[in-house]
Design a protein around this motif. Structure first.
Motif, PDB file in Angstrom:
ATOM      1  N   TYR A 165      -5.716 -27.514 -41.031  1.00  9.80           N
ATOM      2  CA  TYR A 165      -4.303 -27.515 -40.796  1.00  9.80           C
ATOM      3  C   TYR A 165      -3.693 -28.638 -39.946  1.00  9.80           C
ATOM      4  CZ  TYR A 165      -3.323 -22.528 -42.511  1.00  9.80           C
ATOM      5  OH  TYR A 165      -3.140 -21.578 -43.422  1.00  9.80           O
ATOM      6  N   HIS A 166      -2.397 -28.856 -39.405  1.00 12.58           N
ATOM      7  CA  HIS A 166      -2.023 -29.937 -38.632  1.00 12.58           C
ATOM      8  C   HIS A 166      -1.203 -29.525 -37.505  1.00 12.58           C
ATOM      9  CE1 HIS A 166      -2.904 -31.738 -42.757  1.00 12.58           C
ATOM     10  NE2 HIS A 166      -3.023 -32.904 -41.953  1.00 12.58           N
ATOM     11  N   SER A 207       2.543 -20.177 -41.296  1.00 10.90           N
ATOM     12  CA  SER A 207       2.850 -20.957 -40.130  1.00 10.90           C
ATOM     13  C   SER A 207       4.187 -21.005 -39.687  1.00 10.90           C
ATOM     14  CB  SER A 207       2.356 -22.263 -40.295  1.00 10.90           C
ATOM     15  OG  SER A 207       1.230 -22.579 -40.626  1.00 10.90           O
ATOM     16  N   ARG A 224       0.303 -25.087 -35.089  1.00 12.54           N
ATOM     17  CA  ARG A 224       0.681 -25.129 -36.363  1.00 12.54           C
ATOM     18  C   ARG A 224       2.121 -24.848 -36.708  1.00 12.54           C
ATOM     19  NH1 ARG A 224      -2.970 -20.806 -39.052  1.00 12.54           N
ATOM     20  NH2 ARG A 224      -1.137 -20.711 -40.477  1.00 12.54           N
ATOM     21  N   THR A 238       3.378 -27.312 -50.717  1.00 15.64           N
ATOM     22  CA  THR A 238       3.035 -27.921 -49.460  1.00 15.64           C
ATOM     23  C   THR A 238       1.691 -28.223 -48.975  1.00 15.64           C
ATOM     24  OG1 THR A 238       4.554 -26.060 -48.621  1.00 15.64           O
ATOM     25  CG2 THR A 238       3.293 -26.927 -46.973  1.00 15.64           C
ATOM     26  N   LYS A 239       0.642 -27.864 -49.471  1.00 15.71           N
ATOM     27  CA  LYS A 239      -0.527 -28.227 -49.190  1.00 15.71           C
ATOM     28  C   LYS A 239      -1.080 -29.691 -49.941  1.00 15.71           C
ATOM     29  CE  LYS A 239      -5.100 -26.061 -49.885  1.00 15.71           C
ATOM     30  NZ  LYS A 239      -5.673 -25.204 -49.065  1.00 15.71           N
ATOM     31  N   TYR A 279       0.653 -31.959 -47.473  1.00 12.90           N
ATOM     32  CA  TYR A 279      -0.164 -32.215 -46.233  1.00 12.90           C
ATOM     33  C   TYR A 279      -1.601 -33.115 -46.531  1.00 12.90           C
ATOM     34  CZ  TYR A 279       2.793 -29.611 -43.096  1.00 12.90           C
ATOM     35  OH  TYR A 279       3.574 -29.030 -42.036  1.00 12.90           O
TER      36      TYR A 279
HETATM   37  O1  C5P Z   1       0.903 -21.768 -42.892  1.00  6.64           O
HETATM   38  P1  C5P Z   1       1.106 -21.939 -44.467  1.00  6.64           P
HETATM   39  O2  C5P Z   1       0.424 -20.871 -45.422  1.00  6.64           O
HETATM   40  O3  C5P Z   1       2.740 -21.652 -44.627  1.00  6.64           O
HETATM   41  O4  C5P Z   1       0.869 -23.397 -44.877  1.00  6.64           O
HETATM   42  C1  C5P Z   1       0.857 -23.790 -46.112  1.00  6.64           C
HETATM   43  C2  C5P Z   1       0.147 -25.192 -46.216  1.00  6.64           C
HETATM   44  O5  C5P Z   1       0.768 -26.269 -45.419  1.00  6.64           O
HETATM   45  C3  C5P Z   1      -1.295 -24.960 -45.518  1.00  6.64           C
HETATM   46  O6  C5P Z   1      -2.303 -24.578 -46.711  1.00  6.64           O
HETATM   47  C4  C5P Z   1      -1.733 -26.302 -45.278  1.00  6.64           C
HETATM   48  O7  C5P Z   1      -2.259 -27.079 -46.144  1.00  6.64           O
HETATM   49  C5  C5P Z   1      -0.362 -26.820 -44.910  1.00  6.64           C
HETATM   50  N1  C5P Z   1      -0.017 -26.897 -43.256  1.00  6.64           N
HETATM   51  C6  C5P Z   1      -0.742 -27.623 -42.326  1.00  6.64           C
HETATM   52  N2  C5P Z   1      -0.507 -27.385 -41.114  1.00  6.64           N
HETATM   53  C7  C5P Z   1       0.654 -26.950 -40.699  1.00  6.64           C
HETATM   54  C8  C5P Z   1       1.176 -25.915 -41.530  1.00  6.64           C
HETATM   55  C9  C5P Z   1       0.742 -26.036 -42.727  1.00  6.64           C
HETATM   56  O8  C5P Z   1      -1.609 -28.285 -42.990  1.00  6.64           O
HETATM   57  N3  C5P Z   1       1.020 -26.858 -39.262  1.00  6.64           N
END
Ligand code: C5P
Length: 288
Positions: free
Chosen positions: A26-27, A135, A151, A177-178, A181
């Motif tokens: 994650y980021h 997140s 996150r 989304t993935k 990122y």
């Molecule tokens: O948390 P969520 O399942 O909504 O995030 C979807 C995708 O977005 C994650 O699999 C990740 O690749 C990316 N993400 C991230 N850093 C964050 C939030 C989301 O890399 N803070």
């Protein structure tokens, strides 16, 4: 009480910065999230057993792929609930749009089930269940105007943003989304966002001007995947909407403005040439 209806509000990001990529993939982020009036309506019904989802939206999954389903699953597990829940989702927020549509439905299921089944889970417990789902889900529990870090789950609530109009335009393409990122990690996006200054502008109730540095670092990435983002953004800026940005991982583009541009926005909607775009005029939403 056998049923309960909750509004599930969408959000936009007024800015979004990425600090670094974490060990877990994650980021770490720094962003301001803002609720908007556009919402889904979630109705929960007590049933004997299990989880059932019904919706007016043809493309919405009704099983474990739906975050609302996962939310119900987590709550049932957490309290060992010996009843079930039927969830009706009246979907108005476009899906896979950067508007937290799935996350806000999940947050509403968490809040709603807590109330409907008299579970008495406290804020901390609700937050921790929400974070298991995604997140953005913790923010959606309360909504409003918040500075979100880590996150996205570490929230500092800000002075509610004064009421603004929000024009949203989403091109038909979907974006993962993935993937956005992951692509971000491959690019060198060299952009300094004056986070402290932007937060102060909100806290001091000053006018928001794009030249002050409001920016979403994911926007240049998503633009590579969905060229419509740039097309829409240019059209909006050319019409005079200077504060125009992409929200979240996109591909929805929004313009935010005070009352002076409302007729301009209404005319633009009437004459918008791209028939397959989702386009709506809404406004910021605060809860106090
Ligand atoms: O948390 P969520 O399942 O909504 O995030 C979807 C995708 O977005 C994650 O699999 C990740 O690749 C990316 N993400 C991230 N850093 C964050 C939030 C989301 O890399 N803070």
């Amino acid at each position: 009480m056998n049923e309960l209806t909750v509004n599930a509000y969408a959000k936009i990001n007024l800015f979004l910065d990425i600090k670094n990529r974490r060990e877990d993939g994650y980021h770490n982020l720094e962003m301001v999230m803002q609720s908007i009036a556009l919402h889904d309506t979630i109705t929960l019904y007590k049933i004997e057993k299990g989880i059932e989802i019904e919706t007016n939206h043809k493309k919405l999954p009704t099983g474990e792929d739906n975050l609302a389903y996962k939310a119900a699953q987590e709550i049932i597990k957490k309290v060992n609930l010996d009843e079930g829940v039927k969830i009706f989702i009246d979907k108005k927020i476009p899906i896979a749009a950067g508007l937290a549509g799935g996350s806000t439905d999940a947050a509403s299921v968490i809040k709603g089930m807590n109330k409907l089944f008299d579970l008495n889970l406290d804020q901390e417990e609700l937050h921790s269940i929400a974070f298991k789902i995604g997140s953005d889900v913790p923010f959606c529990l309360e909504g409003g105007t918040a500075f979100a870090t880590k996150r996205g789950e570490k929230l500092r609530y800000l002075t509610p943003l004064k009421k603004h109009n929000v024009l949203l335009i989403k091109p038909p393409e979907m974006v993962s989304t993935k993937k956005v990122y992951t692509l971000y990690d491959e690019y060198n996006i060299d952009r300094i966002i004056p986070v402290k200054k932007l937060i102060q502008i909100i806290e001091n109730n000053e006018n928001m001007r794009i030249e002050d540095g409001w920016f979403n670092v994911l926007e240049p990435v998503t633009k590579k995947l969905v060229s419509d983002v740039e097309v829409i953004k240019e059209k909006l800026i050319n019409q005079g909407f200077k504060f125009t940005m992409m929200t979240g991982s996109g591909p929805t583009v929004f313009s935010i403005f005070e009352n002076e541009d409302i007729n301009l926005a209404k005319n633009l909607i009437k004459n918008w040439p791209r028939a397959n775009d989702f386009i709506i005029l809404t406004e910021t939403k605060n809860f106090n």
